[in-house]
Design an enzyme around this catalytic site. Structure first.
Site, PDB file in Angstrom:
ATOM      1  N   LYS A 109       0.825  -1.212   0.000  1.00 62.19           N
ATOM      2  CA  LYS A 109       0.000   0.000   0.000  1.00 62.19           C
ATOM      3  C   LYS A 109       0.859   1.262   0.000  1.00 62.19           C
ATOM      4  CE  LYS A 109      -4.366  -1.817   1.511  1.00 62.19           C
ATOM      5  NZ  LYS A 109      -5.491  -1.773   2.422  1.00 62.19           N
ATOM      6  N   LYS A 196      -6.294 -10.294 -11.914  1.00 60.85           N
ATOM      7  CA  LYS A 196      -7.475 -10.653 -11.120  1.00 60.85           C
ATOM      8  C   LYS A 196      -8.590  -9.643 -11.351  1.00 60.85           C
ATOM      9  CE  LYS A 196      -7.546 -11.254  -6.597  1.00 60.85           C
ATOM     10  NZ  LYS A 196      -7.090 -11.312  -5.196  1.00 60.85           N
ATOM     11  N   LYS A 199     -11.712  -3.937  -8.799  1.00 64.41           N
ATOM     12  CA  LYS A 199     -12.351  -2.628  -8.970  1.00 64.41           C
ATOM     13  C   LYS A 199     -11.320  -1.562  -9.279  1.00 64.41           C
ATOM     14  CE  LYS A 199     -15.109   0.460  -7.258  1.00 64.41           C
ATOM     15  NZ  LYS A 199     -15.083   1.449  -6.227  1.00 64.41           N
TER      16      LYS A 199
END
Ligand code: TRP
Length: 333
Positions: A109, A196, A199
């Protein structure tokens, strides 16, 4: 009955990957376990976000879960149970700085933040995220935590924190939560089957679980089948993904007969896509209708979830009362 706990961040949309990877399993577990499922809005504050959007997405996710068949009494909104944050502070004092720096999701992240802006702000909240997750789990004395493999490290940390807490205070207080990994199909992006379904990649990369039939059919029709990098004699990732969807939707007969066509070298992609479109819309259409029904009286649903959160909060309060006693907090004795 054993306790199951899992949580999901309010991300805005729910797609087929989320459904087959997590939510479908959550629904099934309700028959066998005492299940508690949280929509974790405190967690969503760890990355850049917008306040109005967070509130909207939190309720959206609640509605989505209910439309999928999660029982309202099993659902809570994390910020309606602020004890999670108090426990997180206490557990943070039995967590080492070193073990948090080893969390791979933290590294991912931070990289992601730096990619968008090299001077980006990395908060203490993002660093402490796994401790809040441990609090989510330990506060309800969860025996099992259904999660994806990407959460394995966080689960291990939760167990270490429980163990260290018990050792430090000389009490077998927290039980050690076990992950519950279930075989789930890996659903790929229809627009780029090398990745994958997600969103964050953009709208064409995921199929909305509550999508309109036309759009869902179009997305499947235009799904990428050949990426040009498939070794000779192997099935391309895009075609595999279509077969996977067919199986995930439970259309085994169609799966078997089309697979036989493939083996015989007679598979028509258009026929495969047609079957997949039927299977997926057969799944998605009732979900969309259920969602619309729930949305017809939003206020009633919100009140129901406020009430269930208040009930679930009582369990959290009991834990905090005991933890305060054990740790020497809040006592005037
Ligand atoms: N970190 C999890 C995720 O990103 C979400 C989560 C927060 C969670 N708290 C949890 C999952 C507790 C299981 C249990 O998917």
């Amino acid at each position: 009955m054993k306790n199951v706990l899992s949580c999901i961040q309010p991300t805005g949309d729910l797609h087929l990957g989320n459904y087959f990877g997590a939510v479908q399993n959550w629904v099934r577990l309700q028959d066998e376990y005492n299940c508690t499922y949280g929509v974790v809005d405190y967690h969503s504050m760890t990355m850049p976000y917008n306040a109005a959007q967070l509130r909207e997405n939190t309720w959206k996710m609640v509605f989505y879960l209910l439309a999928c068949g999660i029982k309202p009494e099993n659902v809570f909104v994390q910020s309606l149970v602020p004890e999670h944050v108090e426990l997180s502070w206490i557990l943070g004092c039995t967590t080492s700085y070193g073990e948090l720096t080893r969390m791979t999701q933290f590294k991912d992240k931070t990289d992601q933040l730096r990619e968008t802006d090299k001077d980006s702000f990395v908060s203490l909240g993002l660093f402490a995220y796994p401790v809040l997750q441990a609090a989510d789990i330990l506060i309800y004395h969860a025996d099992y935590v259904p999660v994806g493999k990407d959460q394995e490290q966080h689960l291990e940390l939760s167990r270490n924190i429980a163990q260290r807490f018990n050792h430090q205070f000389g009490k077998d207080y927290f039980i050690h939560p076990e992950p519950l990994f279930t075989e789930t199909p890996k659903i790929l992006s229809p627009a780029d089957p090398n990745r994958k379904m997600s969103k964050s990649l953009g709208e064409k990369h995921y199929i909305n679980l509550f999508g309109e039939e036309d759009r869902v059919r179009k997305q499947i029709k235009s799904a990428v089948t050949d990426t040009g990098d498939t070794p000779a004699g192997e099935m391309s990732a895009g075609v595999q993904n279509l077969f996977e969807l067919l199986r995930a939707c439970g259309h085994t007969d169609a799966y078997n007969s089309l697979m036989a066509d493939y083996t015989a070298g007679e598979l028509k992609y258009s026929a495969l896509k047609e079957e997949v479109a039927n299977a997926v819309t057969g799944l998605v259409n009732p979900f969309r209708e259920k969602l619309a029904a729930l949305q017809a009286d939003k206020k009633a649903v919100k009140e129901q979830i406020q009430a269930s959160s208040a009930e679930i909060r009582k369990r959290a309060q009991k834990t905090l009362k005991e933890v305060r006693e054990i740790t020497g907090l809040g006592s005037l004795r």
